[in-house]
Design a protein around this motif. Structure first.
Motif, PDB file in Angstrom:
ATOM      1  N   LEU A  48       6.764  -6.004   6.179  1.00 20.40           N
ATOM      2  CA  LEU A  48       6.335  -4.898   5.559  1.00 20.40           C
ATOM      3  C   LEU A  48       5.659  -5.479   4.102  1.00 20.40           C
ATOM      4  O   LEU A  48       6.590  -6.138   3.303  1.00 20.40           O
ATOM      5  N   ILE A  49       4.552  -5.171   3.872  1.00 21.66           N
ATOM      6  CA  ILE A  49       3.598  -5.812   2.697  1.00 21.66           C
ATOM      7  C   ILE A  49       3.537  -4.539   1.862  1.00 21.66           C
ATOM      8  O   ILE A  49       2.570  -3.612   2.238  1.00 21.66           O
ATOM      9  N   LEU A  50       4.796  -4.020   0.997  1.00 20.21           N
ATOM     10  CA  LEU A  50       4.498  -2.588   0.388  1.00 20.21           C
ATOM     11  C   LEU A  50       3.494  -2.774  -1.043  1.00 20.21           C
ATOM     12  O   LEU A  50       3.574  -3.753  -1.310  1.00 20.21           O
ATOM     13  N   GLU A  51       3.375  -1.544  -1.156  1.00 18.88           N
ATOM     14  CA  GLU A  51       2.274  -1.511  -2.424  1.00 18.88           C
ATOM     15  C   GLU A  51       3.396  -0.675  -3.427  1.00 18.88           C
ATOM     16  O   GLU A  51       4.426  -0.145  -2.933  1.00 18.88           O
ATOM     17  N   LYS A  52       2.833  -0.850  -4.659  1.00 15.22           N
ATOM     18  CA  LYS A  52       3.673  -0.041  -5.791  1.00 15.22           C
ATOM     19  C   LYS A  52       3.630   1.421  -5.579  1.00 15.22           C
ATOM     20  O   LYS A  52       2.600   1.925  -5.171  1.00 15.22           O
ATOM     21  N   GLY A  53       4.679   1.773  -5.796  1.00 19.37           N
ATOM     22  CA  GLY A  53       4.904   3.260  -5.452  1.00 19.37           C
ATOM     23  C   GLY A  53       5.758   3.686  -4.175  1.00 19.37           C
ATOM     24  O   GLY A  53       6.290   2.803  -3.822  1.00 19.37           O
ATOM     25  N   SER A  54       5.293   4.786  -3.718  1.00 17.95           N
ATOM     26  CA  SER A  54       5.735   5.474  -2.178  1.00 17.95           C
ATOM     27  C   SER A  54       5.138   4.601  -1.146  1.00 17.95           C
ATOM     28  O   SER A  54       3.859   4.730  -1.184  1.00 17.95           O
ATOM     29  N   ASN A  55       5.865   4.301  -0.244  1.00 19.68           N
ATOM     30  CA  ASN A  55       5.343   3.721   1.038  1.00 19.68           C
ATOM     31  C   ASN A  55       5.945   4.375   2.064  1.00 19.68           C
ATOM     32  O   ASN A  55       7.175   4.616   2.070  1.00 19.68           O
ATOM     33  N   THR A  56       5.323   5.017   3.199  1.00 20.69           N
ATOM     34  CA  THR A  56       5.810   5.605   4.408  1.00 20.69           C
ATOM     35  C   THR A  56       5.596   4.840   5.573  1.00 20.69           C
ATOM     36  O   THR A  56       4.497   3.978   5.909  1.00 20.69           O
ATOM     37  N   VAL A  57       6.731   4.560   6.104  1.00 20.37           N
ATOM     38  CA  VAL A  57       6.825   3.715   7.464  1.00 20.37           C
ATOM     39  C   VAL A  57       7.277   4.731   8.476  1.00 20.37           C
ATOM     40  O   VAL A  57       8.357   5.357   8.374  1.00 20.37           O
TER      41      VAL A  57
END
Length: 70
Positions: free
Chosen positions: A40-49
């Motif tokens: 998982l390469i997350l972006e700043k803020g909300s991330n939906t998986v």
């Protein structure tokens, strides 16, 4: 990472991070469970998986997680 399970057979699974598909995994051995792992390469803020699994009858079930990354 995790494992999907069914009472008969897991056909396959796929996972999305936002709109991007990050995993597709079939179950050629036709077992009742299927372990999986996806980076998982997350972006700043909300991330939906969202992880969706299908069984041998093409019935599907999905789990969704919201991850907040600072």
């Amino acid at each position: 990472q995790g494992t999907v399970e069914d009472d008969e057979q897991v056909k396959d699974l796929y996972a999305f991070l936002g709109e991007k598909k990050i995993l597709y995994q079939s179950n050629p051995e036709k077992k009742k469970s299927l372990p999986f792992s996806a980076p998982l390469i997350l972006e700043k803020g909300s991330n939906t998986v969202i992880v969706t699994a299908r069984d041998n009858w093409n019935l599907q079930n999905s789990e969704m997680w919201m991850i907040y990354y600072q």
